[in-house]
Design a protein around this motif. Structure first.
Motif, mmCIF file in Angstrom:
data_model
loop_
_atom_site.group_PDB
_atom_site.id
_atom_site.type_symbol
_atom_site.label_atom_id
_atom_site.label_comp_id
_atom_site.label_asym_id
_atom_site.label_seq_id
_atom_site.Cartn_x
_atom_site.Cartn_y
_atom_site.Cartn_z
ATOM 1 N N MET A 176 0.909 -1.214 -0.044
ATOM 2 C CA MET A 176 0.086 -0.266 0.025
ATOM 3 C C MET A 176 0.996 1.231 0.024
ATOM 4 S SD MET A 176 -3.142 -0.576 0.126
ATOM 5 C CE MET A 176 -4.578 -1.885 0.320
ATOM 6 N N ASN A 177 1.745 1.272 0.757
ATOM 7 C CA ASN A 177 2.678 2.459 0.939
ATOM 8 C C ASN A 177 3.652 2.584 -0.202
ATOM 9 O OD1 ASN A 177 2.491 4.037 3.782
ATOM 10 N ND2 ASN A 177 2.304 1.666 4.105
ATOM 11 N N LEU A 178 4.101 1.617 -0.759
ATOM 12 C CA LEU A 178 4.760 1.473 -2.351
ATOM 13 C C LEU A 178 3.866 1.942 -3.313
ATOM 14 C CD1 LEU A 178 6.899 -1.556 -2.272
ATOM 15 C CD2 LEU A 178 7.746 0.634 -2.691
ATOM 16 N N ALA A 179 2.631 1.643 -3.387
ATOM 17 C CA ALA A 179 1.689 2.284 -4.379
ATOM 18 C C ALA A 179 1.392 3.592 -4.282
ATOM 19 C CB ALA A 179 0.611 1.183 -4.374
ATOM 20 N N GLU A 180 1.220 4.139 -3.111
ATOM 21 C CA GLU A 180 0.918 5.309 -2.691
ATOM 22 C C GLU A 180 2.223 6.349 -3.022
ATOM 23 O OE1 GLU A 180 -1.599 8.469 -0.768
ATOM 24 O OE2 GLU A 180 -1.988 6.371 -1.741
ATOM 25 N N SER A 181 3.494 5.862 -2.598
ATOM 26 C CA SER A 181 4.559 6.910 -2.776
ATOM 27 C C SER A 181 4.963 6.697 -4.245
ATOM 28 C CB SER A 181 5.656 6.443 -1.752
ATOM 29 O OG SER A 181 5.242 6.549 -0.486
ATOM 30 N N PHE A 182 5.122 5.571 -4.842
ATOM 31 C CA PHE A 182 6.037 5.548 -5.894
ATOM 32 C C PHE A 182 5.122 5.030 -7.031
ATOM 33 C CE2 PHE A 182 8.789 4.581 -2.727
ATOM 34 C CZ PHE A 182 9.731 5.669 -2.870
ATOM 35 N N GLY A 183 3.688 4.629 -6.918
ATOM 36 C CA GLY A 183 2.800 4.030 -8.235
ATOM 37 C C GLY A 183 2.951 2.654 -8.037
ATOM 38 N N TYR A 184 1.891 2.207 -8.771
ATOM 39 C CA TYR A 184 1.792 0.742 -9.133
ATOM 40 C C TYR A 184 2.727 -0.052 -9.714
ATOM 41 C CZ TYR A 184 -2.988 1.085 -7.075
ATOM 42 O OH TYR A 184 -4.059 1.633 -6.198
ATOM 43 N N ASP A 185 3.352 0.615 -10.916
ATOM 44 C CA ASP A 185 4.420 0.069 -11.577
ATOM 45 C C ASP A 185 5.721 -0.332 -11.031
ATOM 46 O OD1 ASP A 185 2.713 0.400 -13.814
ATOM 47 O OD2 ASP A 185 3.859 1.844 -14.970
ATOM 48 N N ILE A 186 6.096 0.734 -10.058
ATOM 49 C CA ILE A 186 7.259 0.318 -9.225
ATOM 50 C C ILE A 186 7.020 -0.643 -8.114
ATOM 51 C CG2 ILE A 186 8.818 1.520 -7.675
ATOM 52 C CD1 ILE A 186 9.506 2.302 -10.311
ATOM 53 N N THR A 187 5.689 -0.838 -7.811
ATOM 54 C CA THR A 187 5.236 -1.721 -6.809
ATOM 55 C C THR A 187 5.469 -3.253 -7.400
ATOM 56 O OG1 THR A 187 3.666 -0.213 -5.800
ATOM 57 C CG2 THR A 187 3.435 -2.382 -5.538
ATOM 58 N N TRP A 188 5.007 -3.277 -8.574
ATOM 59 C CA TRP A 188 4.967 -4.544 -9.312
ATOM 60 C C TRP A 188 6.353 -4.938 -9.448
ATOM 61 C CZ3 TRP A 188 1.028 -4.862 -7.113
ATOM 62 C CH2 TRP A 188 -0.235 -4.404 -7.420
ATOM 63 N N TYR A 189 7.406 -3.984 -10.082
ATOM 64 C CA TYR A 189 8.741 -4.433 -10.205
ATOM 65 C C TYR A 189 9.725 -4.666 -8.859
ATOM 66 C CZ TYR A 189 8.544 -2.670 -14.784
ATOM 67 O OH TYR A 189 8.477 -2.320 -16.295
ATOM 68 N N ALA A 190 8.887 -4.114 -7.790
ATOM 69 C CA ALA A 190 9.567 -4.497 -6.460
ATOM 70 C C ALA A 190 9.218 -5.885 -6.045
ATOM 71 C CB ALA A 190 9.227 -3.412 -5.497
ATOM 72 N N MET A 191 8.051 -6.408 -6.378
ATOM 73 C CA MET A 191 7.541 -7.665 -5.889
ATOM 74 C C MET A 191 8.278 -8.636 -7.009
ATOM 75 S SD MET A 191 5.710 -7.402 -3.427
ATOM 76 C CE MET A 191 5.321 -5.475 -3.084
ATOM 77 N N ALA A 192 8.680 -8.351 -8.421
ATOM 78 C CA ALA A 192 9.364 -8.991 -8.966
ATOM 79 C C ALA A 192 10.710 -9.489 -8.532
ATOM 80 C CB ALA A 192 9.273 -8.576 -10.495
ATOM 81 N N ALA A 193 11.354 -8.289 -8.039
ATOM 82 C CA ALA A 193 12.619 -8.431 -7.442
ATOM 83 C C ALA A 193 12.890 -9.191 -6.258
ATOM 84 C CB ALA A 193 13.098 -6.891 -7.057
ATOM 85 N N VAL A 194 11.833 -9.263 -5.444
ATOM 86 C CA VAL A 194 11.660 -10.227 -4.290
ATOM 87 C C VAL A 194 11.758 -11.500 -4.660
ATOM 88 C CG1 VAL A 194 10.067 -10.762 -2.339
ATOM 89 C CG2 VAL A 194 10.673 -8.352 -2.816
ATOM 90 N N LEU A 195 11.047 -11.781 -5.570
ATOM 91 C CA LEU A 195 10.865 -13.097 -6.368
ATOM 92 C C LEU A 195 12.024 -13.668 -7.003
ATOM 93 C CD1 LEU A 195 7.210 -13.118 -7.419
ATOM 94 C CD2 LEU A 195 7.941 -14.537 -5.505
ATOM 95 N N ILE A 196 12.919 -12.877 -7.323
ATOM 96 C CA ILE A 196 14.284 -13.097 -7.980
ATOM 97 C C ILE A 196 15.171 -13.971 -6.927
ATOM 98 C CG2 ILE A 196 16.214 -12.498 -9.048
ATOM 99 C CD1 ILE A 196 14.748 -10.577 -10.883
#
Length: 407
Positions: A365-385
């Protein structure tokens, strides 16, 4: 078509009647759990809370889940899974009734914490029950059947929930959730008698074998993998519905149908997929690895285009990852658990999802609020790497261990 049907039915052969009953009860319970997929939307649109406030409420959800799974694991090993399951279902139903009358931010924090604490005591108990009632060699399929029941209920629930929201009100969902939880508890109480369940229950095992889960190095690494995977997975139940609504302008009805796709695919394809993966003798650890890879792809693909059809592709990829990873990771946890400690091991395993609720919703929620949804999804992909690297490391460690080399 007839051959496909016969092969599909064959995947269910050999499962005990108790597993079928537990699956039926789980289906009734999950079909009624319509509030949860729409909880973030309800809190934002109906109650007027901000995204950071919703993140904090969902953190309370996670803390309650953590406490509930820990308590559920302890109680399962001490009083048995039967009492834990029936008590959790019935009291959870009462909790859903009461939740609709809360309006304040702090009230929701306390209410959500209390409700999920009771409801998630169910998790380790149902895993131990599936282990007790599984016949030799079909634990993964037994877990897959229970997951199928969860997802069949979850696929129907959001569709009905979306229609109820669109045509009646949000508060109606709380009544339905409460009634179905109580009905599931009553059905289990009537059809599965305690004496039948206590023959092989862990409560009669006096001597505990092996190490406790937090001292088992392999299991601790596996736990970290599951926490990180679950942090990304829970985005589909809080941040992703808001993304559907705010960036793609989907209404609750359409979001419900999109979630239905996830459940429908699991109902149709998971059992055959699990049976096929078992036939080719994929290790449980590598199945967990590939599950994470597909979920990672689901986050990357939604950033490729603003076309709303890509949301279907993302949901399909996430569902494939869930179908491949979840049954085998659950079975892996059970196989790593020594006798007399299965409740504690499955409690810790379930806590990985609880921690993800504590961290994932708020962080997303805070990632989406501060940086937008695109950055949030890239961050989730990085965690999964990172998850994929850790899973391959676990696979190599288990291969070197005589006890776990086949996992």
């Amino acid at each position: 078509m007839k051959k496909f049907y016969r092969n599909y039915i064959a995947n269910f052969e050999g499962l005990s009647k108790e597993i079928w009953l537990l699956s039926l009860v789980t289906f009734i319970n999950r079909a009624g759990a319509m509030v949860i997929p729409f909880l973030s939307l309800y809190l934002v649109t109906d109650k007027g809370f901000t995204k950071p406030e919703v993140g904090i409420i969902m953190t309370c959800f996670g803390i309650g889940s953590f406490a509930g799974t820990w308590i559920g694991g302890k109680l399962t090993d001490s009083i048995g899974f039967y009492k834990v399951i029936t008590g959790s279902l019935f009291l959870g139903g009462v909790g859903f009734f009461l939740l609709q009358y809360i309006d304040t931010f702090y009230g929701f924090c306390i209410g959500i914490f209390s409700l999920i604490l009771v409801a998630d005591a169910y998790r380790p108990a149902i895993f131990v029950a599936s282990d007790v009632y599984s016949k030799e060699g079909n634990k993964t399929r037994s877990i897959a059947l229970i997951r199928l029941a969860i997802n069949l209920g979850f696929s129907i629930g959001p569709v009905i929930g979306g229609l109820i929201i669109a045509h009646i009100s949000y508060t109606s969902l709380f009544w339905i959730d409460g009634i179905t939880c109580a009905a599931a508890a009553i059905l289990l109480f009537i059809l599965l008698k305690p004496k039948k369940a206590t023959i092989d229950e862990p409560v009669i095992i006096i001597k505990k074998e092996g190490l406790p889960p937090y001292r088992n190095t392999y299991f601790v690494l596996f736990f970290i993998i599951m926490v990180l995977t679950s942090i990304t997975f829970v985005q589909y139940f809080s941040v992703m519905p808001l993304y559907y609504s705010e960036d793609h302008f989907l209404n609750e009805d359409t979001i419900g149908w999109l979630m239905f796709l996830n459940g429908a695919m699991i109902v149709i394809f998971e059992m055959p997929l699990v049976a096929w993966l078992e036939r080719i003798k994929i290790s449980k650890t590598m199945a967990t690895f590939w599950g994470g890879i597909f979920i990672m792809l689901s986050f990357l693909v939604v950033n490729l285009t603003s076309w709303s059809g890509v949301l279907v592709v993302g949901m399909l990829l996430m569902t494939i990852g869930e179908m491949v990873g979840s049954p085998f990771s659950s079975a892996l946890a059970l196989e790593m658990a020594p006798k007399g400690r299965k409740g504690n091991y499955m409690g810790l395993y379930s806590m990985s999802f609880s921690i993800s609720h504590m961290v994932g919703h708020n962080g997303g929620m805070n990632l989406a609020e501060s940086f937008g949804y695109d950055i949030t999804w890239y961050a989730m992909a990085a965690v999964l790497i990172i998850v994929s690297i850790l899973t391959l490391w676990l696979y190599r460690l288990l291969k070197k261990s005589p006890k776990f080399s086949t996992l």
